[in-house]
Enzyme design. Structure first.
Site, PDB file in Angstrom:
ATOM      1  N   LYS A 157       0.809  -1.221   0.000  1.00 20.80           N
ATOM      2  CA  LYS A 157       0.000   0.000   0.000  1.00 20.80           C
ATOM      3  C   LYS A 157       0.850   1.283   0.000  1.00 20.80           C
ATOM      4  O   LYS A 157       0.450   2.293  -0.585  1.00 20.80           O
ATOM      5  CB  LYS A 157      -0.936   0.026   1.209  1.00 20.80           C
ATOM      6  CG  LYS A 157      -1.980  -1.090   1.227  1.00 20.80           C
ATOM      7  CD  LYS A 157      -3.139  -0.755   0.346  1.00 20.80           C
ATOM      8  CE  LYS A 157      -4.363  -1.644   0.478  1.00 20.80           C
ATOM      9  NZ  LYS A 157      -4.272  -2.990   0.990  1.00 20.80           N
TER      10      LYS A 157
ATOM     11  N   GLU B 202     -10.565   5.279   3.079  1.00 16.22           N
ATOM     12  CA  GLU B 202     -11.155   4.121   3.741  1.00 16.22           C
ATOM     13  C   GLU B 202     -10.041   3.135   4.002  1.00 16.22           C
ATOM     14  O   GLU B 202      -8.989   3.185   3.377  1.00 16.22           O
ATOM     15  CB  GLU B 202     -12.196   3.479   2.824  1.00 16.22           C
ATOM     16  CG  GLU B 202     -11.651   2.455   1.806  1.00 16.22           C
ATOM     17  CD  GLU B 202     -10.718   3.038   0.744  1.00 16.22           C
ATOM     18  OE1 GLU B 202     -10.729   4.277   0.563  1.00 16.22           O
ATOM     19  OE2 GLU B 202      -9.991   2.262   0.108  1.00 16.22           O
TER      20      GLU B 202
ATOM     21  N   SER C  54       1.827  -9.739  -0.564  1.00 17.11           N
ATOM     22  CA  SER C  54       1.441  -8.320  -0.543  1.00 17.11           C
ATOM     23  C   SER C  54       1.686  -7.625   0.787  1.00 17.11           C
ATOM     24  O   SER C  54       1.837  -6.405   0.829  1.00 17.11           O
ATOM     25  CB  SER C  54      -0.036  -8.190  -0.924  1.00 17.11           C
ATOM     26  OG  SER C  54      -0.840  -9.030  -0.126  1.00 17.11           O
TER      27      SER C  54
HETATM   28  C1  LIG Z   1      -5.197  -4.060   1.016  1.00 14.74           C
HETATM   29  C2  LIG Z   1      -4.478  -5.325   0.928  1.00 14.74           C
HETATM   30  C3  LIG Z   1      -4.756  -6.284  -0.061  1.00 14.74           C
HETATM   31  C4  LIG Z   1      -5.886  -6.145  -1.031  1.00 14.74           C
HETATM   32  O1  LIG Z   1      -5.838  -5.036  -1.835  1.00 14.74           O
HETATM   33  P1  LIG Z   1      -5.560  -5.118  -3.395  1.00 14.74           P
HETATM   34  O2  LIG Z   1      -5.922  -3.757  -3.857  1.00 14.74           O
HETATM   35  O3  LIG Z   1      -6.462  -6.171  -3.933  1.00 14.74           O
HETATM   36  O4  LIG Z   1      -4.138  -5.437  -3.569  1.00 14.74           O
HETATM   37  C5  LIG Z   1      -3.968  -7.410  -0.133  1.00 14.74           C
HETATM   38  N1  LIG Z   1      -2.961  -7.611   0.740  1.00 14.74           N
HETATM   39  C6  LIG Z   1      -2.663  -6.729   1.694  1.00 14.74           C
HETATM   40  C7  LIG Z   1      -1.537  -7.021   2.616  1.00 14.74           C
HETATM   41  C8  LIG Z   1      -3.405  -5.564   1.828  1.00 14.74           C
HETATM   42  O5  LIG Z   1      -3.106  -4.696   2.778  1.00 14.74           O
END
Ligand SMILES: *Cc1c(COP(=O)(O)O)cnc(C)c1O
Length: 402
Positions: A95, A117, A384
């Protein structure tokens, strides 16, 4: 028919094929177009590029490493699994990549407050950090249930100096937080900036957030070639709104030999009402100012969604993903809560990496996929985020006592 150039998207009105666009009242359209104009200008500005590149390197810690998870691959008994380590970024997820871009853009536009949000709290925490750095007030809207699920991230937002608004309507999760943040924006759209947390919302956000995330795929592409001498056979990422997935996929869109797979939250199973598998179970519709697949009932009412992963339970999905699905360029699969929770523990015990419960969905699917493939195939997966934020919830869920 001429082949669509998948790298030249969206069109000037923000459409990816029939998806996306700007389905908002006229005055908000003007605000969104101002953001688009400012973005198009700033992104070509050399000083801005230098500042952002320097922050990615020295503040975030980019490029993020890629890691050959050998024990995990061995346990899967098939293809090799490589993790693109977005969990190692400052603030713990992908993010921060778009939050820095959005915070700088808001500052550049002379906005007085950044609103957003958050579901899992990763976007909120990353944005709060970016706003502290850039020097602009920050207000995060978060569902009351998510505030409970993701307590450590909420504390971080407070420490970074952000205001946290608890949203107690509806399902008290991500969709309601988006509604609430939009309402706050409408109070003073000239001076407030809504920093949307994924590749969703009205144009230009799906494009802008994607652009700020494309380094994931660019780096992964180079790193895979360096490590293995060729492109990966598969690229896999979890899909909530779809930003980490779009960031990864974007670099491979024209490489037909690289199969792309998005993994949706299957919750308690796609045959139950408790999931958020928008691509698998949704129909075309409208949500939060753009057209996409939406989980809705026969009357078009948006359905309540559910996932153990607070960052994935969104009833819509990024418009570019919708087009890629219809073109069969990306395949959308799902992974249940149970599989994700098991992978949360497995990856921790096997590789010493605690994945975000969102990311665990992608890894769990990748392991299943790997087990069906020969050993000389390679799968790259976006990890992620890191799972520190989830540890209390998982311990409770599994009833673990140490
Ligand atoms: C917010 C988040 C996601 C999902 O968001 P995408 O926009 O689909 O990437 C996935 N993994 C983590 C660690 C997140 O914080």
């Amino acid at each position: 028919m001429e082949k669509l150039d998948l790298t030249q998207m969206p069109d000037e009105n923000g459409f990816f094929g029939e998806f996306g666009g700007q389905f908002v009242p006229d005055h908000l359209k003007k605000i969104m177009n101002d953001i688009n104009d400012a973005y198009e200008k700033i992104i070509k500005d050399e000083n801005f590029q230098k500042e952002l590149a320097s922050l990615y390197k020295h503040y975030v810690g980019r490029p993020s490493p890629i890691y050959h998870a050998k024990k995990l691959s061995e346990a899967a008994g098939g293809a090799q699994i490589y993790l693109k380590r977005e969990d190692l970024n400052h603030t713990g997820s992908h993010k921060i990549n778009h939050c820095l871009g959005e915070a700088l853009l808001a500052k550049y536009m002379g906005k007085t407050k950044v609103i957003a949000e958050t579901g899992a709290g990763s976007h909120g925490a990353a944005l709060a950090a970016a706003c502290a750095l850039v020097g602009i007030p920050c207000e995060i809207h978060m569902g009351a249930i998510d505030i409970e699920r993701e307590a450590p991230n909420v504390t971080r937002m407070h420490i970074f100096g952000a205001k946290v608004v608890s949203v107690t309507r509806g399902t008290q999760t991500l969709k309601d937080a988006v509604d609430s943040a939009f309402e706050e924006l409408l109070r003073d759209p000239d001076n407030f900036f809504y920093a949307i947390g994924s590749v969703v919302g009205p144009h230009p956000f799906p494009k802008m957030v994607r652009d700020f995330q494309t380094m994931i795929g660019k780096e992964a592409r180079e790193q895979m070639i360096e490590l293995t001498g060729r492109l990966p056979d598969y690229a896999v990422a979890c899909v909530g709104g779809g930003s980490n997935a779009m960031g990864l996929f974007n670099a491979f869109l024209l490489d037909d030999e690289v199969k792309l797979i998005g993994v949706e939250p299957g919750g308690k199973g796609l045959d139950t009402e408790f999931h958020a598998a928008t691509m698998n179970k949704g129909r075309k519709g409208m949500i939060h100012g753009f057209k996409c697949y939406v989980l809705q009932d026969e009357r078009g009412e948006v359905l309540p969604v559910y996932s153990v992963a607070a960052g994935l339970d969104y009833p819509g999905v990024g418009p570019q993903h919708c087009l890629l699905r219809d073109l069969n360029r990306v395949q959308y699969e799902s992974c249940t809560d149970r599989e994700a929770i098991d992978m949360f523990m497995n990856l921790s015990r096997m590789e010493g990496i605690i994945p975000a419960i969102e990311s665990a969905h992608a890894v769990a699917y990748a392991v299943k996929l790997a087990s069906t493939l020969p050993k000389d195939k390679n799968i790259v997966v976006t990890l992620s985020g890191r799972g520190d934020k989830d540890i209390d919830a998982i311990i409770k869920e599994l009833n673990l006592k140490f």
